[in-house]
Design a protein around this motif. Structure first.
Motif, short mmCIF file in Angstrom:
data_model
loop_
_atom_site.label_atom_id
_atom_site.label_comp_id
_atom_site.label_asym_id
_atom_site.label_seq_id
_atom_site.Cartn_x
_atom_site.Cartn_y
_atom_site.Cartn_z
N LEU A 177 -0.12 9.31 -7.00
CA LEU A 177 1.02 8.39 -6.95
C LEU A 177 1.26 7.93 -5.51
N ALA A 178 1.20 8.88 -4.57
CA ALA A 178 1.39 8.52 -3.17
C ALA A 178 0.28 7.59 -2.69
N HIS A 179 -0.94 7.84 -3.14
CA HIS A 179 -2.07 6.97 -2.77
C HIS A 179 -1.84 5.56 -3.29
N ALA A 180 -1.38 5.46 -4.54
CA ALA A 180 -1.13 4.14 -5.14
C ALA A 180 -0.05 3.40 -4.36
N ALA A 181 0.99 4.12 -3.95
CA ALA A 181 2.05 3.48 -3.18
C ALA A 181 1.51 2.94 -1.86
N ALA A 241 13.17 10.09 -7.10
CA ALA A 241 13.62 10.21 -5.71
C ALA A 241 12.56 9.70 -4.74
N GLN A 242 11.30 9.85 -5.11
CA GLN A 242 10.21 9.38 -4.26
C GLN A 242 9.99 7.87 -4.38
N GLY A 243 10.68 7.24 -5.32
CA GLY A 243 10.49 5.81 -5.54
C GLY A 243 9.24 5.48 -6.31
N TRP A 244 8.70 6.47 -7.03
CA TRP A 244 7.45 6.26 -7.76
C TRP A 244 7.67 5.68 -9.16
N GLN A 245 8.87 5.82 -9.70
CA GLN A 245 9.14 5.32 -11.04
C GLN A 245 10.37 4.41 -11.00
N PRO A 246 10.50 3.51 -11.96
CA PRO A 246 11.64 2.57 -11.94
C PRO A 246 12.92 3.24 -12.38
N GLU A 247 14.03 2.64 -12.00
CA GLU A 247 15.33 3.10 -12.48
C GLU A 247 15.75 2.28 -13.69
N GLN A 248 16.12 2.98 -14.75
CA GLN A 248 16.68 2.35 -15.95
C GLN A 248 15.81 1.22 -16.50
#
Length: 425
Positions: A177-181, A241-248
């Motif tokens: 996930l961090a790599h993708a970001a 919290a890491q910003g890896w997934q969307p909110e709502q």
């Protein structure tokens, strides 16, 4: 010849060449819309064309609560269908309500089927605690991990064939996930974070991978299961919290994040395989994609799963005519042997001869994730679980706020346990 015999003769002549009425008119109910509905109607049409003595008349109702409410009320007064589609996750509630008839060995024989023809995980979900079968599994559908190859080119996470690799733990997945970001993915992991289905399926998968159980002998989260539920929520909250997934993100938005190329990964059901195939075939998908079984992130392999199945409701106080019942089982047997057409919707056939056939093993990405049929993790065997149930409501009403930071995972588990326990009779 008088005028009456002349009229009879004329009527006889006029009927010559007309097709004979089917010996058995079978009433069919389902909840299949979209691509699933199109595929099932095609299968029904083919069956009818091949069986002049049996005619299926299908009716589709709204998925979820509306369908199951209609089934319950109609079966009680003998106004239900001869055959219907059913989610295996709803079997415990159906048994409590007493609305299904058992599927006997004689029934299976009439369909030219046997218990051993089906994956054991699906058979268990289709049976009561004594092993009596109450539905015939048709597929296994689960969440899978979709991925956008462009974010992983040249990395440790893509092999020479373009298949996702190197993810064997939660730490590996989070490194990916961090790599993708870093590679430019705005939202590395998309799933339905604002709706009951998506939240529940991811949570339950993480529970299952810890060997957790939500409900045991009528008790919600007994023993260390509460800690396992808390751990699952903590993982999901950390992705946020890491910003890896969307909110709502509601369901359509979660799919759009992936199909638009903004998300490197997408956790969703196998039923989105046709969507991605269609987009790729018409040239509107700007990347190469794949799908694999959700990797083992924690202690063991497990993936949330459910099954579409065929069930026979009670007919009020009446018994179905044996010949009619045999005709219904003929329908079920034919559907199983032609399930490769259903697999085109992304589903894994529950009927092993099709799932293990060369035709199915040539289907991609279906064949890549077919192994999950053996580790499918079905919803708890409880009247409050399954599709459109209180446990799904807990996903959006309790787990959702915790994964978005509005309550602690510990408080969420306590609230979920109290609310669900109160519903168990």
């Amino acid at each position: 010849m008088n005028r009456f015999t002349s009229l009879a003769a004329a009527c006889a002549v006029s009927l010559i060449g007309l097709p004979a009425m089917a010996q058995h008119e079978i009433t069919w109910w389902d909840f299949l819309a979209g691509g699933d509905g199109v595929r099932m109607r095609a299968m029904i049409d083919q069956f009818n064309a091949e069986h002049p003595d049996i005619n299926i008349t299908p009716t589709t109702s709204e998925w979820g609560v509306p369908f199951y409410t209609r089934v319950r009320t109609s079966a009680a007064v003998g106004q239900g269908p001869d055959i219907m589609t059913y989610h295996l996750s709803r079997i415990p509630l159906a048994l409590q309500e007493g609305i299904l008839t058992p599927i006997t060995d004689a029934d299976l024989q009439a369909a030219d089927l046997a218990i051993g023809d089906f994956f054991e995980t699906a058979v268990d979900a289709a049976s009561d605690s004594d092993g009596t079968l109450y539905a015939v599994p048709f597929d296994i559908h689960s969440i899978v991990l979709y991925y956008n190859r462009s974010y992983f080119e040249g990395s440790e996470f893509l092999d020479d064939d373009g298949t996702l690799t190197g993810i064997n733990s939660l730490e590996d997945f989070e490194r990916a996930l961090a790599h993708a970001a870093e590679a430019g993915s705005r939202t590395p992991l998309s799933y339905q974070t604002g709706g009951a289905g998506g939240i529940w399926r991811v949570f339950y998968t993480l529970m299952g991978q810890q060997g957790g159980e939500l409900i045991v002998d009528g008790e919600v989260l007994p023993g260390d299961n509460a800690q396992k539920a808390q751990r699952a929520i903590e993982i999901m909250a950390n992705w946020g919290a890491q910003g890896w997934q969307p909110e709502q993100a509601e369901y359509p938005a979660s799919v759009a994040l992936f199909t638009s190329g903004q998300s490197a990964f997408h956790l969703n059901g196998v039923w989105e395989v046709p969507t991605l195939n269609d987009l790729q075939n018409d040239g509107s998908l700007g990347f190469e994609w794949g799908a694999v079984q959700v990797p083992q992130l924690l202690d063991q392999e497990a993936t949330w799963a459910d099954s579409h199945a065929f069930a026979l409701p009670i007919q009020g106080n009446q018994e179905m005519d044996p010949e009619r019942r045999a005709a219904v089982m003929t329908v079920i047997g034919w559907m199983q042997r032609h399930a490769i057409a259903w697999a085109d919707a992304g589903h894994i056939p529950a009927y092993r001869p099709v799932a293990e056939s060369d035709a199915y093993l040539a289907m991609e990405p279906n064949a890549t994730y077919a192994s999950l049929a053996d580790t499918a993790y079905f919803d708890p065997r409880s009247q409050i679980a399954g599709v459109a149930s209180p446990v799904y409501d807990a996903g959006v009403n309790v787990i959702g706020p915790a994964m978005h930071g509005f309550m602690s995972p510990e408080d969420a588990v306590a609230q979920m346990r109290a609310e669900l326990q109160a519903l168990i009779r």
